[in-house]
Design an enzyme around this catalytic site. Structure first.
Site, short mmCIF file in Angstrom:
data_model
loop_
_atom_site.label_atom_id
_atom_site.label_comp_id
_atom_site.label_asym_id
_atom_site.label_seq_id
_atom_site.Cartn_x
_atom_site.Cartn_y
_atom_site.Cartn_z
N TYR A 164 -5.39 1.49 6.58
CA TYR A 164 -4.38 2.54 6.59
C TYR A 164 -4.49 3.31 5.28
O TYR A 164 -4.46 2.73 4.20
CB TYR A 164 -2.97 1.95 6.73
CG TYR A 164 -1.92 3.02 6.95
CD1 TYR A 164 -1.49 3.33 8.23
CD2 TYR A 164 -1.40 3.75 5.88
CE1 TYR A 164 -0.56 4.34 8.45
CE2 TYR A 164 -0.48 4.76 6.09
CZ TYR A 164 -0.05 5.04 7.37
OH TYR A 164 0.86 6.05 7.58
N GLN A 210 3.47 3.83 14.12
CA GLN A 210 2.73 3.91 15.38
C GLN A 210 1.24 3.63 15.17
O GLN A 210 0.58 3.04 16.04
CB GLN A 210 2.93 5.27 16.05
CG GLN A 210 2.45 6.48 15.26
CD GLN A 210 3.51 7.04 14.34
OE1 GLN A 210 4.44 6.34 13.94
NE2 GLN A 210 3.39 8.32 14.01
N ASN A 236 4.21 3.82 3.35
CA ASN A 236 5.64 3.92 3.04
C ASN A 236 6.43 2.76 3.63
O ASN A 236 5.85 1.79 4.14
CB ASN A 236 6.19 5.28 3.51
CG ASN A 236 6.09 5.45 5.02
OD1 ASN A 236 5.90 4.48 5.76
ND2 ASN A 236 6.21 6.68 5.49
N SER A 264 4.70 0.66 -7.38
CA SER A 264 3.64 0.44 -8.38
C SER A 264 4.23 0.02 -9.72
O SER A 264 5.36 0.38 -10.06
CB SER A 264 2.82 1.72 -8.54
OG SER A 264 1.67 1.46 -9.30
N GLN A 290 1.88 5.26 -14.01
CA GLN A 290 2.48 4.59 -12.87
C GLN A 290 3.83 5.20 -12.52
O GLN A 290 4.20 5.28 -11.35
CB GLN A 290 2.64 3.09 -13.16
CG GLN A 290 1.32 2.37 -13.33
CD GLN A 290 0.35 2.67 -12.21
OE1 GLN A 290 0.58 2.32 -11.06
NE2 GLN A 290 -0.75 3.35 -12.53
N HIS A 329 3.99 7.88 -9.78
CA HIS A 329 3.82 7.57 -8.36
C HIS A 329 5.09 7.85 -7.57
O HIS A 329 5.08 8.53 -6.56
CB HIS A 329 3.42 6.10 -8.18
CG HIS A 329 1.95 5.87 -8.27
ND1 HIS A 329 1.04 6.39 -7.38
CD2 HIS A 329 1.20 5.17 -9.17
CE1 HIS A 329 -0.18 6.03 -7.70
NE2 HIS A 329 -0.11 5.28 -8.79
N GLU A 367 1.66 -5.91 -11.58
CA GLU A 367 0.51 -5.42 -10.80
C GLU A 367 -0.63 -5.04 -11.75
O GLU A 367 -1.75 -5.50 -11.61
CB GLU A 367 0.95 -4.21 -9.98
CG GLU A 367 -0.17 -3.58 -9.16
CD GLU A 367 0.27 -2.29 -8.49
OE1 GLU A 367 -0.41 -1.86 -7.55
OE2 GLU A 367 1.30 -1.69 -8.91
N HIS A 368 -0.34 -4.18 -12.72
CA HIS A 368 -1.33 -3.75 -13.72
C HIS A 368 -0.86 -4.22 -15.10
O HIS A 368 0.27 -3.94 -15.48
CB HIS A 368 -1.46 -2.23 -13.76
CG HIS A 368 -1.75 -1.60 -12.44
ND1 HIS A 368 -0.78 -0.98 -11.68
CD2 HIS A 368 -2.91 -1.51 -11.74
CE1 HIS A 368 -1.32 -0.52 -10.57
NE2 HIS A 368 -2.61 -0.82 -10.57
N ASP A 420 -7.98 2.32 -11.15
CA ASP A 420 -7.54 2.94 -9.90
C ASP A 420 -8.68 3.63 -9.17
O ASP A 420 -8.67 3.70 -7.93
CB ASP A 420 -6.44 3.97 -10.18
CG ASP A 420 -5.05 3.37 -10.13
OD1 ASP A 420 -4.93 2.18 -9.76
OD2 ASP A 420 -4.09 4.07 -10.47
N GLU A 461 -0.09 -43.45 13.96
CA GLU A 461 0.70 -42.27 14.33
C GLU A 461 1.14 -42.30 15.79
O GLU A 461 1.83 -41.39 16.25
CB GLU A 461 -0.12 -40.99 14.07
CG GLU A 461 -0.38 -40.73 12.59
CD GLU A 461 -1.10 -39.42 12.33
OE1 GLU A 461 -1.50 -38.76 13.32
OE2 GLU A 461 -1.26 -39.04 11.16
N HIS A 479 -6.29 -40.17 20.58
CA HIS A 479 -7.06 -39.88 19.38
C HIS A 479 -7.86 -41.11 18.97
O HIS A 479 -9.05 -41.02 18.66
CB HIS A 479 -6.12 -39.49 18.22
CG HIS A 479 -5.68 -38.06 18.24
ND1 HIS A 479 -4.85 -37.54 19.20
CD2 HIS A 479 -5.94 -37.03 17.38
CE1 HIS A 479 -4.62 -36.26 18.94
NE2 HIS A 479 -5.27 -35.93 17.84
#
Length: 440
Positions: free
Chosen positions: A137, A198, A221, A244, A266, A269, A334-335, A368, A422, A427
């Site tokens: 995506y 979708q 998003n 971010s 950052q 963003h 994250e960074h 990045d 068991e 088995h």
């Protein structure tokens, strides 16, 4: 208007409570979004292409007679590549080459099948195989991200995935040529101008036109994140990404303007992004703050940066670099930039981060786009237990077991003993049938 940016000190009595307020971010999705996403996924699952066309027209303003008309052929991707500037073509190819080289090394290190035979001839090992088909995506709403195409498609390609399907929204039918060119450079096999929940549903369940995939990766998003969460189990996903983040661990040796701009990188963003500075030098923190105030008015996304810094940013004065490292591990950003004259002195103390950028010249923005390692990273503290996207995300592992007749004698007795314990007689007897008669 003066920037209202938090300035904390670990020496303050109320530091802990103030620090927790900085870190707080709710990952809970709005109930209305959850409800709408559930409806979209169910509609795509039941009506396939028809639902995809309906939602694409409603949300992106793109009318099409069929989903086939929304597919981007390889020729169109090549045409986009040819149409962009020479500088853009060279930048895409340079970045792609570095990203590919890094992930090829990653594959060599950990992505191979292996096996061995023990003393009785039994073979044990692991078979590593690529996924059959993955969906990536690529966001296409507020901004377009050709770098995300490279970072998602190239490791899948390196891992050996035979079919990579890209989905990207094109609001009002506007196709970003850099995104299409990146898909061409990265070796995307099929691409559709479909986005939102979708698109995720179509990849997860398949339609008459969009093929069902085994895993969906890539950022989006709140609707995309909610959809990925809902289809997980039907398909694999990389992660649920939050806003971010950047954490700069500074000893005061880097020019203050550089660090201020790194914090902006950052913050620009979106309003929920987080930028934090940890430093034991109070004078340096003051210089960074001055640089922020001076540079901010000249930034095209100044209002977004301001909202991010005021809402979730902080300048934190620590007692030492060692304490700064401890706090960094609690944040698990994250960074993480180690903006120090001795970055390798502090790196061993850092356990949790999506990516660690060592030294003053290593700006987060290089990671990045073109340094090589993947920019799809764990956020919201999940670096405590998660890793960057990599070739391993596009592979699966099957255990290999070939027990020799000799090996079955010892293993069979052990397995039968445990199985009887068991209460699983079948088995036990399945193992015992393979024992020599005198050993039963």
């Amino acid at each position: 208007m003066s920037l209202q940016l938090r300035h904390l000190s670990t020496a303050d009595a109320d530091f802990e409570s103030a620090f927790q307020r900085v870190l707080h971010w709710s990952a809970e999705t709005d109930a209305a979004i959850e409800h709408r996403v559930a409806e979209i996924i169910e509609a795509v699952r039941e009506r396939g292409d028809a639902a995809v066309l309906e939602f694409t027209a409603r949300f992106d303003g793109v009318q099409a007679e069929s989903v086939s008309a929304l597919e981007l052929g390889r020729e169109e991707l090549k045409a986009a590549f040819d149409a962009i500037t020479l500088a853009q073509r060279e930048a895409l190819e340079f970045a792609a080459k570095r990203v590919r080289a890094y992930h090829e090394r990653q594959l060599e290190a950990s992505g191979k099948s292996w096996s061995y035979r023990d003393e009785d001839g039994t073979l044990l090992g692991q078979k590593v195989t690529p996924l059959d088909r993955v969906g990536i995506y690529v966001p296409g709403g507020k901004a377009a991200y050709p770098s995300s195409v490279l970072m998602n498609a190239i490791p899948a390609h390196v891992a050996g995935v035979p079919e990579i399907v890209m989905v990207v929204p094109t609001p009002r039918g506007e196709k970003n040529p850099l995104v299409l060119a990146a898909a061409y450079v990265a070796g995307v096999h099929r691409a559709f101008t479909v986005g939102g929940a979708q698109a995720v549903a179509a990849l997860a369940y398949g339609t008459a036109t969009i093929p069902r995939v085994d895993k969906v990766t890539g950022p989006g998003n709140a609707y995309v994140a909610s959809a990925k969460r809902r289809v997980f189990g039907q398909v694999g996903i990389d992660m649920i990404a939050g806003p971010s983040e950047i954490l700069v661990l500074a000893d005061g040796s880097t020019p203050a303007d550089w660090v201020a701009m790194d914090l902006f990188s950052q913050a620009e963003h979106d309003e929920l992004a987080q930028s934090i500075l940890l430093c034991p030098d109070a004078g340096y923190i003051a210089r960074v703050r001055e640089a922020i105030e001076r540079l901010l008015p000249g930034m095209p996304r100044a209002e977004v940066i301001r909202a991010s810094l005021e809402g979730r940013g902080a300048l934190i004065h620590t007692r030492s670099m060692e304490e700064a490292c401890e706090i960094s591990n609690r944040i698990a950003p994250e960074h993480l930039e180690v903006s120090s004259s001795e970055p390798h002195r502090w790196e061993p103390l850092l356990r949790h981060a999506g990516a660690i950028f060592l030294g003053a010249y290593t700006s987060e923005s290089l990671g990045d786009y073109c340094a090589g390692p993947n920019h799809v990273l764990p956020t919201s503290g999940t670096a405590r237990f998660s890793s960057p996207l990599g070739t391993y995300d596009f592979q699966k592992r099957s255990s290999l077991i070939e027990v020799s007749e000799q090996g079955a004698q010892q293993l069979g007795r052990v397995a039968a003993e445990l199985a009887y314990g068991e209460g699983l007689q079948a088995h036990a007897q399945a193992a015992e049938f393979r024992l020599k008669k005198d050993a039963r």
